[in-house]
Design a protein around this motif. Structure first.
Motif, PDB file in Angstrom:
ATOM      1  N   SER A   3       0.564  -7.401  -3.793  1.00 55.85           N
ATOM      2  CA  SER A   3       0.709  -6.763  -2.522  1.00 55.85           C
ATOM      3  C   SER A   3       2.372  -6.330  -2.147  1.00 55.85           C
ATOM      4  CB  SER A   3       0.044  -7.139  -1.301  1.00 55.85           C
ATOM      5  OG  SER A   3       1.035  -7.956  -0.605  1.00 55.85           O
ATOM      6  N   SER A   4       3.120  -7.411  -2.398  1.00 52.17           N
ATOM      7  CA  SER A   4       4.359  -6.905  -2.288  1.00 52.17           C
ATOM      8  C   SER A   4       4.967  -5.742  -3.266  1.00 52.17           C
ATOM      9  CB  SER A   4       5.431  -8.375  -2.240  1.00 52.17           C
ATOM     10  OG  SER A   4       6.554  -8.292  -2.174  1.00 52.17           O
ATOM     11  N   HIS A  11       3.850  -2.926  -1.703  1.00 48.17           N
ATOM     12  CA  HIS A  11       4.862  -2.263  -0.673  1.00 48.17           C
ATOM     13  C   HIS A  11       6.079  -1.753  -1.043  1.00 48.17           C
ATOM     14  CE1 HIS A  11       1.999  -4.593   1.613  1.00 48.17           C
ATOM     15  NE2 HIS A  11       2.153  -3.729   2.618  1.00 48.17           N
ATOM     16  N   GLN A  53      11.021  -0.455   7.324  1.00 51.52           N
ATOM     17  CA  GLN A  53      10.083  -1.215   6.519  1.00 51.52           C
ATOM     18  C   GLN A  53      10.775  -2.248   5.952  1.00 51.52           C
ATOM     19  OE1 GLN A  53       7.084  -0.879   6.802  1.00 51.52           O
ATOM     20  NE2 GLN A  53       5.825  -1.579   4.989  1.00 51.52           N
ATOM     21  N   HIS A  88       8.632  -5.695   6.452  1.00 50.81           N
ATOM     22  CA  HIS A  88       8.184  -6.406   4.938  1.00 50.81           C
ATOM     23  C   HIS A  88       8.805  -7.880   4.800  1.00 50.81           C
ATOM     24  CE1 HIS A  88       8.055  -7.389   0.800  1.00 50.81           C
ATOM     25  NE2 HIS A  88       7.047  -7.094   0.766  1.00 50.81           N
ATOM     26  N   ASN A 116       0.780  -6.662   7.660  1.00 53.86           N
ATOM     27  CA  ASN A 116       0.814  -6.116   6.196  1.00 53.86           C
ATOM     28  C   ASN A 116       0.307  -4.831   5.942  1.00 53.86           C
ATOM     29  OD1 ASN A 116       2.375  -6.921   3.948  1.00 53.86           O
ATOM     30  ND2 ASN A 116       0.107  -7.581   3.019  1.00 53.86           N
ATOM     31  N   ALA A 153       5.024  -2.834  10.523  1.00 52.11           N
ATOM     32  CA  ALA A 153       5.009  -2.071   9.362  1.00 52.11           C
ATOM     33  C   ALA A 153       4.325  -0.652   9.506  1.00 52.11           C
ATOM     34  CB  ALA A 153       3.889  -2.805   8.242  1.00 52.11           C
ATOM     35  N   GLU A 208       5.856   2.506   7.503  1.00 53.23           N
ATOM     36  CA  GLU A 208       4.836   3.368   6.674  1.00 53.23           C
ATOM     37  C   GLU A 208       4.604   4.764   7.099  1.00 53.23           C
ATOM     38  OE1 GLU A 208       1.487   1.534   5.025  1.00 53.23           O
ATOM     39  OE2 GLU A 208       2.594  -0.111   4.328  1.00 53.23           O
TER      40      GLU A 208
END
Lengths: 554, 166, 458, 491, 112
Positions: free
Chosen positions: D298-299, D302, D324, D328, D375, D383, D387
């Motif tokens: 998932s990182s 991102h 972000q 993050h 997340n 976030a 985003e």
């Protein structure tokens, strides 16, 4: 002198405080305390909403600006609430119905442990908070915040009894389906920003700005917004989460989905109606409170009547409110396009069929629930019945608020109130056509009800056949989605994670390492230990270098 | 063709022939002897070039001392057999070809140098005489001369280190 | 000049000390004291105090570059003696002679660093080589040592032949052995004799610095030689020959650069490739270090390729970084009984200090920032980059540097992250102290190289 | 001066920590110093425009044209803040853990902090490279020493991977250095370079690869899941929370201003790669059973978005990236804390073996859910702001394919929701099993750390403007640069 | 004599020496071949020395000592060669003592 409406932030703030108190104190507060906080905060909000409504009715329309949420370059997104006719009306609906739901829940959930009771009420409060943000938001972004918040709460509520895996799955599904719509909504917002550099309702809906948008822009934005609404209001094609959510544990949460979230979609379309110039919106708004009722009444013996009323209302039998709203929709669809009308009519018939099927299955057949569920089925205390009765009454009279001109001159009160917000399209249809359409739809609906009656009167869990089976399985849409989207995604994920990432990409990386090891193994063999070979290699390299120097280089 | 030319060709042919014999004789002792012959012919060349000092030194040091040392060692090791192990045939061919190529390349490259019309002075010229060389060696080249003593010292120490029995 | 004469004298003194003194400690102390003295007089010469005024007729010039390098070499040798002099006892009985030879080699190093005439270069190289043949074979009963010695000798003599042929051809073309005079040619195209001779010198010098494809002797010889001498010859000697190399190609063949540039580049590439890649699969740390020394030579060779101020500065720095680190690692390695990578397993647990310093040395060799090894590599890359259109060479070098990390870090991994019955080794307090000093110096020079390089200019 | 302090403090205290034998003492020492560093970072916010007290300059290698100069602009300030916030959090969360050789562990952690800080502050290319590597070395030892079963090989791969990348960057730096008229490594000289588009291409890619590996973006990401999985969790937090930002930071401080033409020209390609990587990583995350690997992938997704956001090269996108980065960092540290707790208490990270934690550890679950929702960028979490801006930037970017980029990247929003909810569902919900039956709720220090994280999440989510203001100076000047460039190129 | 003759002669001897090194297995013979190479160099140096001397004479410098250095270099080469031979033979003898052979093919303990 600041506008008195500046304090509207209290309306969402109170449920938020309720959420925090109930959420953090769920282990320490008593149930009565929790219900007091939960209901009380909404009640005060409701009172405030009434006050706001009266203010708006008195002509005071205000955009309350609080702080800059995001401000980047030319783009400024303030945190603002817009209070006008539309939002004040929805404030009433949300806080009002929300209060009723809370009230109902105090009794419905009373057997839960205090901890879960508190959690439940905090979710409900959060839900109301999100809904309020949604309708009060002065720009698309604030609205979106509420929009997503609603999705979150539905997720939390559907998955409330988190031990059950189906519920959790249903919750996830609801959230993800909503997200698809949300994405569309978001892109619409970005599109607006790209074109107009603003998201504020006040600025977007000025004539000058609308004129800046090309027809392509408008088409794209409206379609995207509509997809967003579709996700939230559970329309085709993003509706499949809703039945699952209904199957969820709490009728009340089911209610919320059936009612409020759907409302959210409607509200959003209504808010941006300039882009649509559709006249059907307000009618849809009217319909929702009835649907609430329908959902609310589910599974309760004593409320068969109210349920029946709800069903009839939804099915659109005159003179219940659903009839008028439904016909208003059908009418405008007819004006737009007869084919659309056909589709809408078909949908309406299916709704009727569905509702009555539910009715008959629930009340005509034997009880088919598990024992676990059986204890819920008891005589409802007043806290439950009162809201129901209120809702039933609303359902009956609600229709008349929006009663079209054809029945009563000046009867369309709702339309009138909202006219500053909603640009209405002129009806160019003769009353005769209108009557004819009404008759047609009513007739068909009644026919459908009768069909349902015969089909499900003695319903046992028997294998449905043919078309019925298709309906039973919700058109197999879930299965189609599963086959067309979910499975390929899963397959792709498996392929990527097990094959592509490991074997191909990482394989290449490791391959470089292995290649090095291999070449090392091979290359060291050159180091044979033999002096003669060393000299030979040296001489050969010398010869090569001489050849390059003297014969190859120019 | 004067006597000088005849001598030059004669010595050159002897040198090359005996050098070839050095590398092709199976018996190491023969190799040594052929090498001594090569050195003699080279000394002959030195005389031809009127480098008398070097000619003498070459005979004394190389042919006399060094080669005798070689001979001595070979005798010591009892290597005077004809059955010396041979390299693999292909390796020998490869070696010969590589060396030949090197020669070919170098000759081809150097046949048209800018000094190709220059002459090496034969018979005359006094620089090769001991007197002249000695004068230079102990004036200009005295430092390198002294330095070479370090070389000998280390060679001596080395011989001790390597040769001394423990 | 101070150092040249003193080192010769010291060599002779030690030669006799073996007869005069029976205690090894005494011999060792004389050697170390002599080394300190040597370093001191060399530093004095840097400051302008010259004891001997000898007319070398322009054959030897002690310029700052030479003096600075000899200082570095002497300092390295001092550290080397401090760390490893005791371990020479194990090699054989001729303890004093080993020191003698080392001092003679230093004499050769001085010559190689300061020659102005090809004759001196030749003598210098030979004075370095001949004692090295002996030191390599000094462990007489060890067949590996014998073999290494003979291989080294045969190949070394062969390369001497090449070098002499080169010198002869150059002499034919230019009529002189003086390096600066060689560098003068008036016509547009250089003489073919000169170019051929230059190439032959390139080959033989490449041989001496173990650059591919003339490197073949290196792994075998470094592996076979007594470790304590491998340490010396892989570091100080190699650096010295490099100094000679760069001097030669700068002063004598500077104008010929278009002719040799391509080949040096090819040699750099080949050396880096063969050195690094072959080192990857080695099982013995000692042999790995031998290949690593080839790899490092590839980097140093970039200085020859670039041939600018950066290159010279960088080479000096490289000499320090590489010598210090390698001496340190070898000093630890000598103490080990098992030279394989597995022999280092769990080393950190038993000897944390030794492991830590060794890690710093390895990091320096791998070219990790904050160590002198990084800056020296950096100078090389920079020199090559500044020298012109050769990004590909730099990229290749860098990729190979990354490969080098693989085998250097294998040692670190073995020391720190692998369980193993590490060999109990005993080291003295002063040994540890010297190692720490070495490690600190590496880091200090890695942060502030001007401590060395500023001495190049006044 | 403040910037120097920010580096020196962790550096010196880190070195000192090597000599503190007592485990408790060294832990306290680490926490205290990390708080001290945090204090300085916060102080730096007070003198926002006082460049004199923020920056630092002294001679270092005049012969090379390199100097020890530090510059603290808004972006650096933000990331330093992230760095200094992360460390106390990590230490607090790991307060009840015992490490063998604790002194080395904490010393190396602090050294890594100094290195990372240096990367954010360096205003000299050589210095930047120095710190870039310095941050890596302690990480190497941390991961190899205290990590999981396969730690040695995995860490080594990670090391070589990033090392190659950074070496390529070094070449790029050298190349640029060669082009500067005054032969200087200072950032100003680099900024003043006027290179043709042709000259920029190679150094651009060389440098980009270094940053791409560090971030990491597809297809040079394969070190990352393994490393995150194998590294000790505290280190993973720093790696994923702070260190990966080095790559993004490199883009804004070093790549864009210096090689702007190439950045513009190659923007489309890189955005496409980044977005493909996002989808790719999301799809993989969807099928992971191991919690750590899920978070790792998932990182990657991102970070792909961050990369795409940078290459929008407009104010919205880049500002989005700024915030972000911060978000993050905070969020993923939170996730790791949760994952770590789960692993410590149940002994497994496999989601298929977990379940029912909501009953056993409600506090943990609440934190978990909030962080997980952050997340996936739920509004009013930090976030979301990032985003939102990045997506807005993507759609508003000046490329022909902006709509496609937005839609494709948008797919990841949905996929992100899918795998995050799946994670929550499998871990927290459902019935308990024998593994989870005896799990206790998170300890007080964990609560504290997670509490701070949640507060940060909400604070930055509700009122992100201070962060945006902090970085607007840097991004605005870049955006202006790109605008001029674009106009020139389109002519 | 034309200098080219000497060059070619020396090169021929030199390369014969190299071929010898390449084709023989006996360490002593190999060493001898190397000596042959050195002698080829010596010859060349002397020839060049005389050539440069000649050139200087032709240039009109009657008292020139041009070319002396070449011959002196030969002298040094001989010196070095002598030293080398002593060490080399010592090494070969040591080897022979241990393995009773001077065959370089047996030098294969150190490889790879």
């Amino acid at each position: 002198m600041q506008n008195v409406l500046q304090i509207v932030y209290l309306i969402p703030l109170l449920p938020l405080i309720g959420f925090l108190i109930n959420g953090l104190g769920r282990k320490h507060l008593s149930k009565s305390m929790i219900s007091a906080v939960g209901c009380g905060s909404i009640l005060i909000s409701f009172a405030l909403s009434i006050w706001v409504f009266l203010q708006v009715k008195g002509g005071n329309v205000h955009t309350a600006h609080y702080f800059d949420f995001i401000s980047v370059g030319k783009l400024k997104i303030p945190f603002e609430f817009k209070i006008d006719q539309l939002s004040s009306l929805f404030l009433l609906i949300i806080t009002g119905i929300g209060f009723l739901i809370h009230l109902y829940s105090t009794s419905y959930m009373k057997e839960e442990k205090s901890e879960h009771f508190g959690r439940y009420f905090s979710y409900l409060n959060l839900f109301i908070f999100s809904m309020l943000l949604l309708v009060m938001g002065g720009n698309f972004v604030v609205m979106f915040i509420g929009w997503e918040g609603v999705g979150l709460c539905s997720y939390l509520l559907i998955g409330f009894w988190f031990k059950k895996h189906e519920y959790n799955k249903a919750a996830s599904k609801a959230f993800i389906m909503n997200r698809i719509g949300d994405l569309a909504f978001l892109i619409a917002i970005f599109w607006l920003i790209a074109k107009l550099s603003t998201v504020s309702f006040d600025e977007v809906f000025t004539a000058a700005n609308i004129a800046k948008l090309s027809s392509l822009d408008i088409t794209v934005i409206t379609i995207l917004l509509f997809v967003g609404a579709t996700g939230k209001s559970a329309q085709i094609p993003l509706y499949t989460w809703l039945p699952d959510a209904m199957a969820g544990p709490t009728p009340v949460s089911a209610l919320i989905h059936a009612a409020t979230m759907v409302t959210a979609g409607i509200y959003m379309i209504a808010r941006s109606n300039i882009l649509y110039s559709l006249s059907v919106i307000h009618a849809m708004g009217g319909e929702q409170d009835i649907r609430n009722m329908g959902g609310l009444s589910k599974k309760l013996k004593i409320t068969f009547i109210t349920f029946l009323i709800g069903c009839i209302a939804i099915a659109g039998i005159p003179p219940f409110s659903g009839f008028f709203s439904k016909d208003a929709i059908l009418l405008s669809a007819f004006i737009k396009n007869p084919v659309l009308y056909g589709v809408a009519l078909f949908a309406a018939l299916l709704t009727a069929f569905y509702m009555f099927r539910l009715l008959f299955i629930t009340f005509s057949g034997k009880f088919r629930g598990t024992h676990d569920q059986e204890h819920h089925l008891h005589e409802s205390p007043p806290a439950m019945t009162i809201p129901l009765i209120v809702l039933a009454i609303l359902a009956i009279i609600g229709g008349f608020v929006g009663i079209p001109e054809v029945f009563m001159h000046g009867g369309d009160k709702l339309g009138e109130f909202l006219s500053p917000v909603i640009t209405e399209q002129e009806h160019h249809v003769s009353h005769a056509t209108e009557y004819m359409l009404m008759g047609l739809s009513t007739g068909l609906v009644i026919a459908m009800i009768i069909f349902a009656w015969f089909k499900f009167r003695n319903y046992q869990r028997s294998e449905a056949t043919g078309f019925g089976k298709v309906l039973e399985n919700k058109w197999y849409v879930d299965e189609i989605y599963d086959a067309a989207i979910v499975k390929p995604i899963k397959k792709a994920g498996t392929f990527f994670s097990q094959v592509f990432d490991n074997k191909v990409i990482d394989g290449m990386v490791n391959g470089v390492g292995r290649l090095m090891q291999y070449s090392s193994r091979q290359l060291r063999l050159v180091q044979s230990g033999q002096v003669g070979n060393y000299v030979l290699l040296m001489v050969i390299s010398m010869v090569l270098i001489f050849v390059i120097q003297f014969f190859l280089r120019k | 063709m004067g006597i000088t030319q005849i001598l030059f060709w004669f010595l050159s042919i002897v040198a090359i022939f005996s050098a070839l014999m050095v590398i092709s004789s199976k018996n190491p002792v023969h190799s040594v002897l052929w090498l001594i012959l090569t050195f003699f012919s080279i000394s002959g060349h030195y005389i031809l070039l009127n480098a008398q000092f070097l000619a003498i030194v070459n005979i004394i040091v190389y042919a006399g001392a060094i080669m005798v040392l070689f001979l001595f060692v070979i005798m010591l090791m009892n290597l005077n057999k004809e059955t010396e192990p041979q390299k693999h045939k292909w390796l020998r061919i490869a070696g010969a070809v590589a060396g030949g190529c090197l020669l070919l390349v170098l000759v081809a490259a150097l046949k048209d140098t800018d000094i190709k019309h220059q002459q090496a002075l034969v018979n005359t010229g006094g620089i090769g005489l001991i007197k002249n060389l000695g004068k230079e060696l102990f004036t200009t080249y005295v430092v390198p001369f002294e330095i070479s003593s370090i070389l000998f010292l280390s060679a001596m120490v080395g011989a001790v280190v390597i040769g001394k029995k423990e | 000049m101070n150092a040249l004469i003193l080192s010769a004298i010291l060599g002779v003194i030690l030669m006799f000390s073996g007869i005069l003194f029976k205690q090894k400690a005494a011999i060792r102390n004389i050697a170390i004291t002599g080394m300190v003295l040597l370093l001191a007089v060399n530093v004095m010469e840097m400051c302008g105090i010259v004891f001997f005024n000898v007319n070398t007729h322009g054959m030897i010039v002690f310029d700052r570059f030479a003096l600075l390098f000899t200082t570095i070499a002497f300092a390295s040798t001092l550290l080397y003696l401090l760390l490893s002099a005791r371990d020479m006892e194990k090699v054989g009985v001729n303890y004093a002679e080993y020191f003698t030879l080392i001092f003679f080699i230093l004499c050769g190093i001085t010559l190689t660093a300061s020659f102005k005439s090809l004759l001196i270069l030749f003598l210098g190289i030979e004075i370095i080589s001949i004692p090295l043949y002996i030191l390599t074979g000094s462990d007489k009963r060890n067949l590996k040592s014998n073999e290494a010695s003979l291989k080294y000798f045969l190949l070394g003599a062969f390369s001497t032949g090449l070098m002499l042929m080169g010198i002869a051809l150059i002499y034919g073309a230019m009529g002189t052995f003086d390096t600066t005079s060689i560098n003068i040619f008036t016509e547009g195209k250089p003489s073919l004799l000169l170019v051929t001779g230059m190439l032959l010198l390139l080959f033989s010098m490449s041989f001496k610095v173990s650059a591919a494809p003339f490197h073949f002797w290196t792994p075998d010889v470094y592996d076979g030689a007594p470790t304590v001498f491998t340490s010396f010859m892989a570091t100080i000697v190699k650096a010295a020959v490099f100094i000679g190399f760069i001097r030669l190609f700068d002063e004598a063949f500077g104008l010929l650069r278009p002719e040799w540039k391509l080949f040096v580049a090819l040699i750099v590439v080949a050396t880096l490739f063969i050195g690094n890649i072959t080192a990857v699969f080695q099982q013995s740390v000692k042999r790995m270090l031998a290949y690593s020394s080839i790899a490092q030579a590839g980097f140093m060779m970039m200085a020859v390729y670039a041939m600018n101020t950066d290159a010279k500065e960088g080479l000096l720095l490289y000499a320090v970084a590489y010598s210090f680190a390698t001496i340190g690692i070898f000093a630890v390695l000598i103490k080990m009984k098992d030279y394989t990578f597995d022999g280092f397993n769990g080393f950190a647990k038993h000897q944390p200090l030794l492991a830590a310093t060794t890690t710093i040395f390895l990091l320096s060799l791998a070219g990790i920032p904050l160590t002198a090894g990084f800056l020296s590599k950096f100078y090389m890359l920079k020199a090559a980059m500044v020298a012109g259109n050769n990004l590909w060479l730099v990229i290749f070098a860098v990729l190979m540097a990354a490969v080098s990390v693989y085998y250097y870090f294998r040692v670190i991994q073995a020391m720190y992250f692998k369980e193993g019955d590490a060999q109990p080794i005993e080291v003295s307090r002063s040994f540890k102290l010297t190692l720490v000093v070495l490690a600190v110096l590496i880091i200090v020079f890695g942060i502030y190289p001007d401590l060395i390089l500023s001495h190049l200019y006044f | 001066m403040i910037s120097l302090l920010l580096i020196l403090l962790p550096l010196l205290t880190g070195l000192a920590a090597f000599f503190i034998k007592d485990e408790k003492l060294v832990r306290t020492w680490a926490v205290l110093t990390s708080f001290a560093t945090l204090t300085i970072a916060i102080l730096s916010l007070c003198c926002m425009n006082d460049t004199k007290s923020l920056n630092y300059h002294c001679e270092w290698l005049p012969s090379l044209g390199a100097s020890f100069s530090l510059k603290m602009d808004g972006v650096a300030q933000l990331l330093c803040l992230l760095n200094t916030i992360a460390y106390p959090l990590v230490f607090i969360a790991g307060w009840d853990k015992t490490y063998k050789n604790a002194k080395n562990f904490f010393a190396l952690m602090l050294l890594a902090q100094a290195g990372i800080m240096g990367v954010f502050l360096a205003a000299d290319a050589l210095l930047f490279y120095f710190f870039w590597e310095l941050a890596l070395i302690p990480m190497y030892f941390l991961c190899s020493q205290w990590g999981g079963e396969k730690r040695v090989a995995v860490t080594f791969k990670f090391f070589i991977y990033t090392f190659i990348g950074s070496l390529l960057m070094l070449i790029s730096i050298l190349y640029l250095y060669g082009q500067t008229p005054d032969h200087s490594f200072s950032i100003e000289s680099f900024y003043n370079l006027k290179l043709t588009s042709k000259q920029q291409s190679i150094p651009f890619w060389l440098m980009f690869v270094a940053f791409a590996v560090k971030m990491p973006i597809f297809p040079v990401h394969t070190w990352q899941p393994d490393t995150y999985e194998q590294a000790p969790t505290s280190t993973t937090m720093i790696l994923s929370g702070v260190m990966v930002k080095m790559g993004v930071f490199g883009l804004i401080r070093w790549l864009f201003p210096i090689l702007s033409t190439a950045s513009f020209v190659w923007g489309d390609v890189i955005t496409l790669i980044a977005i493909i990587g996002m989808i790719y990583a999301s799809l993989i995350a969807l099928r992971q059973d191991d919690l750590k690997r899920l978070v790792a992938y998932s990182s990657i997704a991102h970070i792909g978005l961050l990369c795409a956001g940078m290459f929008t090269q407009n104010a919205s996108g880049m500002q989005g990236v700024m915030i972000q980065m911060f978000s993050h960092g905070i969020n993923i540290i939170g996730l790791w804390i949760v994952v770590d707790w789960i692993e410590r208490k149940t002994g497994t990270r496999k989601m298929s073996e977990l379940g029912g934690l909501a009953q056993k550890a409600p506090a943990l679950t609440i934190f978990f859910v909030i962080i997980a929702l952050a997340n996936i960028a739920l509004p009013l979490t930090n976030a979301f702001v990032g985003e939102f801006l990045i997506f807005n930037g993507l759609l508003g970017s000046f490329t022909l394919y902006n709509v496609w980029y937005t839609v494709l990247a948008g797919v990841c929003i949905i996929l992100g929701a899918a795998y995050t909810l799946r994670m929550i569902r499998k871990v927290a919900y459902g019935e308990v099993n024998e593994l989870t039956a005896n799990v206790s709720d998170i300890s007080i220090n964990g609560k504290l750390a997670l509490g701070i994280i949640v507060v940060l999440i909400l604070a930055a989510g509700i009122y992100p403007q201070p962060i945006l203001d902090l970085t607007s100076g840097s991004t605005d000047s870049l955006v202006d640069k790109f605008d001029i460039l674009r106009k020139a190129l389109l002519k | 004599m034309p200098i080219n003759y000497y060059i070619f002669l020396s090169l021929a001897l030199f390369c014969i020496g190299i071929v010898g090194v390449l084709t023989r297995r006996n360490a002593i013979i190999i060493f001898m071949c190397i000596e042959l190479m050195l002698n080829a160099v010596n010859l060349l140096l002397v020839a060049f020395s005389k050539m440069h001397h000649n050139a200087a004479l032709l240039a009109g410098d009657a008292t020139t000592i041009a070319g002396t250095d070449g011959q002196l270099f030969v002298f040094f080469i001989m010196v070095v060669a002598a030293a080398e031979v002593s060490v080399g033979l010592a090494i070969i003898v040591m080897m022979y003592r241990n393995i009773h052979s001077v065959d370089v093919n047996f030098l294969n303990r150190l490889k790879h």
